[in-house]
Scaffold this motif. Structure first.
Motif, mmCIF file in Angstrom:
data_model
loop_
_atom_site.group_PDB
_atom_site.id
_atom_site.type_symbol
_atom_site.label_atom_id
_atom_site.label_comp_id
_atom_site.label_asym_id
_atom_site.label_seq_id
_atom_site.Cartn_x
_atom_site.Cartn_y
_atom_site.Cartn_z
ATOM 1 N N ASP A 103 17.105 -9.944 44.372
ATOM 2 C CA ASP A 103 17.113 -8.483 44.525
ATOM 3 C C ASP A 103 17.621 -7.864 43.196
ATOM 4 O O ASP A 103 17.891 -8.568 42.216
ATOM 5 C CB ASP A 103 17.957 -8.066 45.737
ATOM 6 C CG ASP A 103 17.446 -6.775 46.382
ATOM 7 O OD1 ASP A 103 16.915 -5.928 45.645
ATOM 8 O OD2 ASP A 103 17.576 -6.625 47.606
ATOM 9 N N ASN A 104 17.788 -6.560 43.182
ATOM 10 C CA ASN A 104 18.099 -5.864 41.932
ATOM 11 C C ASN A 104 19.586 -5.906 41.596
ATOM 12 O O ASN A 104 20.420 -6.084 42.479
ATOM 13 C CB ASN A 104 17.651 -4.407 42.031
ATOM 14 C CG ASN A 104 16.145 -4.333 42.086
ATOM 15 O OD1 ASN A 104 15.448 -5.192 41.533
ATOM 16 N ND2 ASN A 104 15.618 -3.346 42.799
ATOM 17 N N PHE A 105 19.870 -5.705 40.312
ATOM 18 C CA PHE A 105 21.269 -5.650 39.881
ATOM 19 C C PHE A 105 21.865 -4.274 40.169
ATOM 20 O O PHE A 105 21.195 -3.250 40.061
ATOM 21 C CB PHE A 105 21.380 -5.960 38.385
ATOM 22 C CG PHE A 105 21.223 -7.430 38.094
ATOM 23 C CD1 PHE A 105 22.272 -8.311 38.332
ATOM 24 C CD2 PHE A 105 20.030 -7.941 37.613
ATOM 25 C CE1 PHE A 105 22.139 -9.670 38.092
ATOM 26 C CE2 PHE A 105 19.874 -9.306 37.375
ATOM 27 C CZ PHE A 105 20.937 -10.170 37.613
ATOM 28 N N GLU A 106 23.146 -4.287 40.532
ATOM 29 C CA GLU A 106 23.919 -3.059 40.735
ATOM 30 C C GLU A 106 24.711 -2.809 39.453
ATOM 31 O O GLU A 106 24.907 -3.742 38.651
ATOM 32 C CB GLU A 106 24.915 -3.257 41.888
ATOM 33 C CG GLU A 106 24.276 -3.528 43.234
ATOM 34 C CD GLU A 106 23.848 -2.266 43.948
ATOM 35 O OE1 GLU A 106 23.649 -1.222 43.276
ATOM 36 O OE2 GLU A 106 23.696 -2.320 45.166
ATOM 37 N N PRO A 107 25.236 -1.581 39.254
ATOM 38 C CA PRO A 107 26.003 -1.305 38.025
ATOM 39 C C PRO A 107 27.199 -2.240 37.837
ATOM 40 O O PRO A 107 27.622 -2.486 36.711
ATOM 41 C CB PRO A 107 26.474 0.141 38.220
ATOM 42 C CG PRO A 107 25.528 0.723 39.213
ATOM 43 C CD PRO A 107 25.063 -0.402 40.089
ATOM 44 N N ASN A 108 27.764 -2.813 38.901
ATOM 45 C CA ASN A 108 28.934 -3.701 38.756
ATOM 46 C C ASN A 108 28.552 -5.119 38.330
ATOM 47 O O ASN A 108 29.417 -5.991 38.252
ATOM 48 C CB ASN A 108 29.755 -3.734 40.056
ATOM 49 C CG ASN A 108 29.007 -4.375 41.218
ATOM 50 O OD1 ASN A 108 27.854 -4.783 41.073
ATOM 51 N ND2 ASN A 108 29.638 -4.464 42.366
ATOM 52 N N TYR A 145 26.805 -7.285 39.977
ATOM 53 C CA TYR A 145 26.363 -8.098 41.120
ATOM 54 C C TYR A 145 24.958 -7.655 41.521
ATOM 55 O O TYR A 145 24.555 -6.520 41.262
ATOM 56 C CB TYR A 145 27.320 -7.923 42.314
ATOM 57 C CG TYR A 145 28.605 -8.711 42.158
ATOM 58 C CD1 TYR A 145 28.762 -9.944 42.766
ATOM 59 C CD2 TYR A 145 29.635 -8.216 41.364
ATOM 60 C CE1 TYR A 145 29.928 -10.680 42.601
ATOM 61 C CE2 TYR A 145 30.811 -8.943 41.203
ATOM 62 C CZ TYR A 145 30.940 -10.176 41.814
ATOM 63 O OH TYR A 145 32.084 -10.906 41.648
ATOM 64 N N THR A 146 24.228 -8.570 42.198
ATOM 65 C CA THR A 146 22.922 -8.153 42.725
ATOM 66 C C THR A 146 23.123 -7.541 44.109
ATOM 67 O O THR A 146 24.171 -7.739 44.753
ATOM 68 C CB THR A 146 21.970 -9.358 42.860
ATOM 69 O OG1 THR A 146 22.587 -10.316 43.732
ATOM 70 C CG2 THR A 146 21.659 -9.980 41.519
ATOM 71 N N LYS A 147 22.063 -6.857 44.564
ATOM 72 C CA LYS A 147 22.121 -6.273 45.919
ATOM 73 C C LYS A 147 22.335 -7.370 46.957
ATOM 74 O O LYS A 147 23.039 -7.172 47.939
ATOM 75 C CB LYS A 147 20.817 -5.540 46.225
ATOM 76 C CG LYS A 147 20.739 -4.189 45.595
ATOM 77 C CD LYS A 147 19.672 -3.351 46.293
ATOM 78 C CE LYS A 147 19.881 -1.904 45.952
ATOM 79 N NZ LYS A 147 18.704 -1.245 45.445
ATOM 80 N N MET A 156 25.934 -8.151 47.076
ATOM 81 C CA MET A 156 26.707 -7.085 47.733
ATOM 82 C C MET A 156 26.497 -7.109 49.248
ATOM 83 O O MET A 156 27.410 -6.797 50.017
ATOM 84 C CB MET A 156 26.326 -5.709 47.158
ATOM 85 C CG MET A 156 26.721 -5.505 45.701
ATOM 86 S SD MET A 156 28.433 -5.972 45.322
ATOM 87 C CE MET A 156 29.360 -4.775 46.273
ATOM 88 N N LYS A 157 25.280 -7.535 49.672
ATOM 89 C CA LYS A 157 25.039 -7.663 51.123
ATOM 90 C C LYS A 157 25.989 -8.709 51.695
ATOM 91 O O LYS A 157 26.551 -8.534 52.778
ATOM 92 C CB LYS A 157 23.597 -8.119 51.392
ATOM 93 C CG LYS A 157 22.531 -7.061 51.186
ATOM 94 C CD LYS A 157 21.157 -7.681 51.478
ATOM 95 C CE LYS A 157 20.131 -7.192 50.501
ATOM 96 N NZ LYS A 157 18.894 -8.000 50.515
#
Ligand code: A2P
Ligand code: 11C
Length: 337
Positions: free
Chosen positions: A198-203, A205-207, A210-211
């Motif tokens: 999945d896509n990268f988040e600003p922090n 980590y990937t989505k 984070m899930k």
């Protein structure tokens, strides 16, 4: 007997949902297979009868009691409110509604009672989260878990039917000295591993990662639990594997963990490393349980335990969990007829 619709019936998870409903003899009166216009008219077999796939539409949800959705988040956002307005209960496999406060996020072995407060939509968690909480929750109940470090080794089927083709096509191409670039995955998958799902988040980590953090907290009702995930795609067709290290508040021995897991619902302990016994995705594919092996005292934490968790991502990670949620709706008499 209930009227059931499957949105995304032609996809990797949708196809598995059909198999699982049949295997578990789910009490179905009428069944509908829904997908995009592209699949309209394709045939799907259910209990030896042939059904035509219908393009999803408002009318398609008329009279439906339970709608199983697995056609991606955008389709869920568009069609779940429509299905609910027609009186259906939606069990949604996408990430569209999982963290909404009025949507239960349910793993039947962990938080079955949460289905009772649904308002029309019940979310099915992410596959890598499901298998982890099935194995960790029984431990958490006996010895509170403070922290979880997890690295995943996720099969291509998690990214859908096109990603399955990608692995096959690229592997063949490499043997034939040809070039193939994956269509559904972010880079080469044959003879490779990809540290991105999945896509990268600003922090950073990937989505997907984070899930694993947020869904674990919601399902286990453990808002303070700390999760440190790294999610990796590997060239495996079916079956997600995970290395998991936990830190508990109180000490826990390997024997205690084995004893807890040998009795845990939905868990099969395969842990005899000296006889080469541990689960692998090839052996676990096609099965509905979560398999745990390699339980050992972690060398970096006083109250640490390491383990290896494997499950069929299309089954317990998606279709089976969704059908088990539908079975809970029947058990708790939550379907209005
Ligand atoms: P279709 O086969 O008609 O494209 P997967 O996750 O394996 O890629 O499967 C995705 C599922 O979602 C398929 O059943 C696919 O149907 C369905 N789907 C994709 N786009 C749409 C759409 N716009 N409307 C309805 N179903 C869709
Ligand atoms: C994967 N876990 O293996 C993903 C697929 O949020 O339901 C499921 C994505 C989701 O690629």
């Amino acid at each position: 007997m209930f009227n059931v619709a499957i949105l995304g019936a032609t996809g990797a998870v949708g196809q598995t949902m059909i198999k699982v409903l049949e295997e578990r003899n789910f009490p179905i009166d009428n069944i509908k297979f829904l997908a995009s216009e592209r699949s309209a008219g394709k045939e799907i077999e259910y209990y030896g009868m042939k059904y035509k796939v219908e393009p999803v539409s408002e009318e398609a949800f008329e009279g439906i009691d339970i709608a199983l959705f697995s056609a991606g988040g955008e389709r869920s956002k568009k069609w779940a409110p429509v299905a609910v307005s027609k009186g259906a209960i939606v069990i949604d496999n996408s990430s569209a509604f999982r963290m909404e406060n009025d949507v239960p996020l349910v793993v039947p072995e962990v938080n079955p009672e949460d289905v009772k407060w649904h308002k029309g939509i019940i979310a099915n968690p992410n596959c890598s989260t499901i298998q982890m909480v099935v194995a960790l929750y029984p431990i958490h109940q006996r010895k509170k878990i403070k922290r979880i470090f997890v690295s995943t080794y996720q099969a291509v089927s998690g990214a859908g039917a096109t990603a399955i083709e990608d692995l096959e096509m690229e592997t063949k191409a490499r043997f034939e000295g040809k070039y193939y670039y994956p269509k559904a995955l972010p880079t080469h998958i044959a003879f490779n591993v990809i540290p991105r799902i999945d896509n990268f988040e600003p922090n950073g980590y990937t989505k997907e990662e984070m899930k694993m953090i947020n869904e674990t907290r919601k399902i286990m009702h453990a808002p303070d639990i700390k999760v440190s995930p790294t999610c990796v795609r590997v060239p495996v067709y079916i079956g997600h594997s995970e290395t998991v290290v936990i830190e508990t508040e109180e000490p826990i021995t390997v024997e205690e963990a084995r004893e807890i897991l040998s009795k845990a619902p939905g868990v099969i302990l395969e842990d005899d490393p000296f006889n080469n016994v541990y689960p692998t995705p090839i052996e676990v594919a096609g099965k509905d349980d979560v398999f745990v092996g390699r339980i050992r005292k972690d060398t970096a934490f006083d109250n640490g335990l390491s383990m290896w968790i494997v499950a069929d991502n299309l089954r317990k990670g998606a279709a089976t969990n969704a059908v088990q949620i539908a079975e809970l709706l029947i058990k708790y008499q939550l379907i209005k007829k």
